[in-house]
Design a protein around this motif. Structure first.
Motif, short mmCIF file in Angstrom:
data_model
loop_
_atom_site.label_atom_id
_atom_site.label_comp_id
_atom_site.label_asym_id
_atom_site.label_seq_id
_atom_site.Cartn_x
_atom_site.Cartn_y
_atom_site.Cartn_z
N ARG A 1 5.10 25.23 4.88
CA ARG A 1 5.04 25.75 6.25
C ARG A 1 3.96 25.04 7.07
O ARG A 1 4.18 24.68 8.23
CB ARG A 1 4.78 27.25 6.22
CG ARG A 1 6.00 28.06 5.82
CD ARG A 1 5.68 29.53 5.75
NE ARG A 1 6.90 30.32 5.58
CZ ARG A 1 6.95 31.48 4.95
NH1 ARG A 1 5.83 32.00 4.45
NH2 ARG A 1 8.08 32.13 4.85
N LYS A 2 2.80 24.83 6.45
CA LYS A 2 1.72 24.12 7.16
C LYS A 2 2.13 22.68 7.48
O LYS A 2 1.85 22.18 8.58
CB LYS A 2 0.44 24.11 6.30
CG LYS A 2 -0.20 25.48 6.15
CD LYS A 2 -1.34 25.44 5.14
CE LYS A 2 -1.83 26.83 4.83
NZ LYS A 2 -2.72 26.87 3.66
N MET A 3 2.76 22.04 6.53
CA MET A 3 3.18 20.66 6.74
C MET A 3 4.26 20.58 7.81
O MET A 3 4.28 19.65 8.62
CB MET A 3 3.69 20.05 5.42
CG MET A 3 2.63 19.96 4.33
SD MET A 3 1.25 18.89 4.77
CE MET A 3 1.98 17.30 4.52
N GLU B 1 2.34 29.13 -3.59
CA GLU B 1 1.45 28.36 -2.71
C GLU B 1 2.19 27.16 -2.10
O GLU B 1 1.92 26.77 -0.96
CB GLU B 1 0.22 27.89 -3.50
CG GLU B 1 -0.80 27.16 -2.65
CD GLU B 1 -1.39 28.00 -1.53
OE1 GLU B 1 -1.71 27.42 -0.47
OE2 GLU B 1 -1.54 29.23 -1.69
N GLU B 2 3.12 26.58 -2.84
CA GLU B 2 3.88 25.44 -2.33
C GLU B 2 4.66 25.80 -1.07
O GLU B 2 4.81 24.96 -0.17
CB GLU B 2 4.83 24.90 -3.40
CG GLU B 2 4.14 24.28 -4.59
CD GLU B 2 3.76 25.27 -5.69
OE1 GLU B 2 3.36 24.80 -6.77
OE2 GLU B 2 3.85 26.50 -5.47
N LYS B 3 5.15 27.03 -0.99
CA LYS B 3 5.88 27.46 0.21
C LYS B 3 4.92 27.54 1.40
O LYS B 3 5.27 27.13 2.50
CB LYS B 3 6.55 28.81 -0.04
CG LYS B 3 7.46 29.25 1.10
CD LYS B 3 8.22 30.51 0.72
CE LYS B 3 9.20 30.92 1.77
NZ LYS B 3 9.93 32.14 1.40
N GLN B 4 3.71 28.02 1.15
CA GLN B 4 2.71 28.09 2.23
C GLN B 4 2.35 26.67 2.69
O GLN B 4 2.21 26.42 3.89
CB GLN B 4 1.46 28.83 1.75
CG GLN B 4 1.71 30.23 1.20
CD GLN B 4 2.55 31.10 2.11
OE1 GLN B 4 2.36 31.11 3.32
NE2 GLN B 4 3.51 31.81 1.53
N THR B 5 2.22 25.76 1.74
CA THR B 5 1.92 24.37 2.08
C THR B 5 3.06 23.76 2.88
O THR B 5 2.81 23.05 3.87
CB THR B 5 1.66 23.54 0.80
OG1 THR B 5 0.55 24.11 0.10
CG2 THR B 5 1.39 22.08 1.11
N CYS C 1 9.27 25.55 -4.18
CA CYS C 1 8.73 26.46 -3.18
C CYS C 1 9.21 27.90 -3.34
O CYS C 1 8.55 28.83 -2.87
CB CYS C 1 9.09 25.99 -1.77
SG CYS C 1 8.34 24.42 -1.31
N CYS D 1 9.15 14.58 6.92
CA CYS D 1 8.47 14.68 5.62
C CYS D 1 8.53 13.34 4.89
O CYS D 1 7.58 12.90 4.26
CB CYS D 1 9.11 15.76 4.75
SG CYS D 1 9.15 17.40 5.47
#
Length: 166
Positions: free
Chosen positions: A117-119, A111-115, A87, A143
Motif C-alpha cells: 500500500r505504501k509503495m 506486513e507485506e500488504k502494508q508495504t 501479501c 512497480c
C-alpha cells in the motif's frame, strides 16, 4: 588446437541435426494429432475463478470491481515476481473445492500488504507530482520500473566507463 575445433564443429553439426529431426517429428505428430477447434456456440464450461467485489480497499479506488482488482494484482505479481500469498493471509477456516485453505484478501495482518500500500501511494505520487509534469516523459513509473520481476528492487549497476577520451 585443430582437433578441438573439429570437435566443436562435430558437436554443433550433431546439435543442428538433432534439432532438425525433433522439429520434423513434432510436425508429424501435430499433423497426426491436430488440436480440435473449440466448439461453436456452446457455453464455456471451464471453471471460473471467483472474483467477488473487494471489501477492504484502502489505497485503490473504492469503486473497482473484483475483476478490475484481480487484473491489477496480476500485473503487480508479474512486476514483483511474487504470488498472492506474499501479501494475503491464508484463511484455514475457509476451504476451497480442492480442500486447500483460501486466501483472505481483506485481512490486513501481513506486513507485506502494508508495504504494498505504501509503495502504491509512492508510485502514484511520483507519477502525479513529477512524471506528469515533464513534457514527453513517456510511460509512467510502475512497480516493475524498480523491481523488474523481483520482490526486492533490483540494484542499479552502472556500466563500466569506456577508456579513452570522453
Amino acid at each position: 588446437m585443430k582437433s578441438s575445433r573439429f570437435m566443436q564443429a562435430a558437436v554443433l553439426t550433431f546439435a543442428v541435426a538433432a534439432v532438425s529431426l525433433l522439429a520434423g517429428r513434432s510436425q508429424v505428430f501435430a499433423a497426426q494429432n491436430p488440436i480440435p477447434p473449440p466448439p461453436q456456440n456452446q457455453p464455456d464450461t471451464a471453471p471460473k475463478h471467483e472474483m467477488p467485489a473487494p471489501t477492504n480497499l484502502k489505497v485503490l479506488p473504492k469503486d473497482l470491481t473484483g475483476p478490475q482488482v484481480h487484473e491489477i494484482m496480476e500485473k503487480w505479481e508479474g512486476e514483483l515476481g511474487t504470488g498472492c500469498k506474499t501479501c494475503h493471509a491464508v484463511d484455514p477456516k475457509n476451504l476451497g473445492p480442492n480442500g486447500k485453505p483460501r486466501l483472505n484478501f481483506a485481512d490486513d495482518s501481513k506486513e507485506e500488504k502494508q508495504t504494498a500500500r505504501k509503495m502504491y501511494k509512492m508510485v502514484e505520487e511520483i507519477n502525479a507530482s513529477y512524471i506528469a509534469k515533464i513534457d514527453s516523459s513517456g510511460d509512467p513509473v510502475t512497480c516493475g520500473t524498480c523491481h523488474r520481476g523481483h520482490l526486492g528492487p533490483e540494484p542499479f549497476v552502472a556500466k563500466p566507463e569506456k577508456e579513452g577520451p570522453h
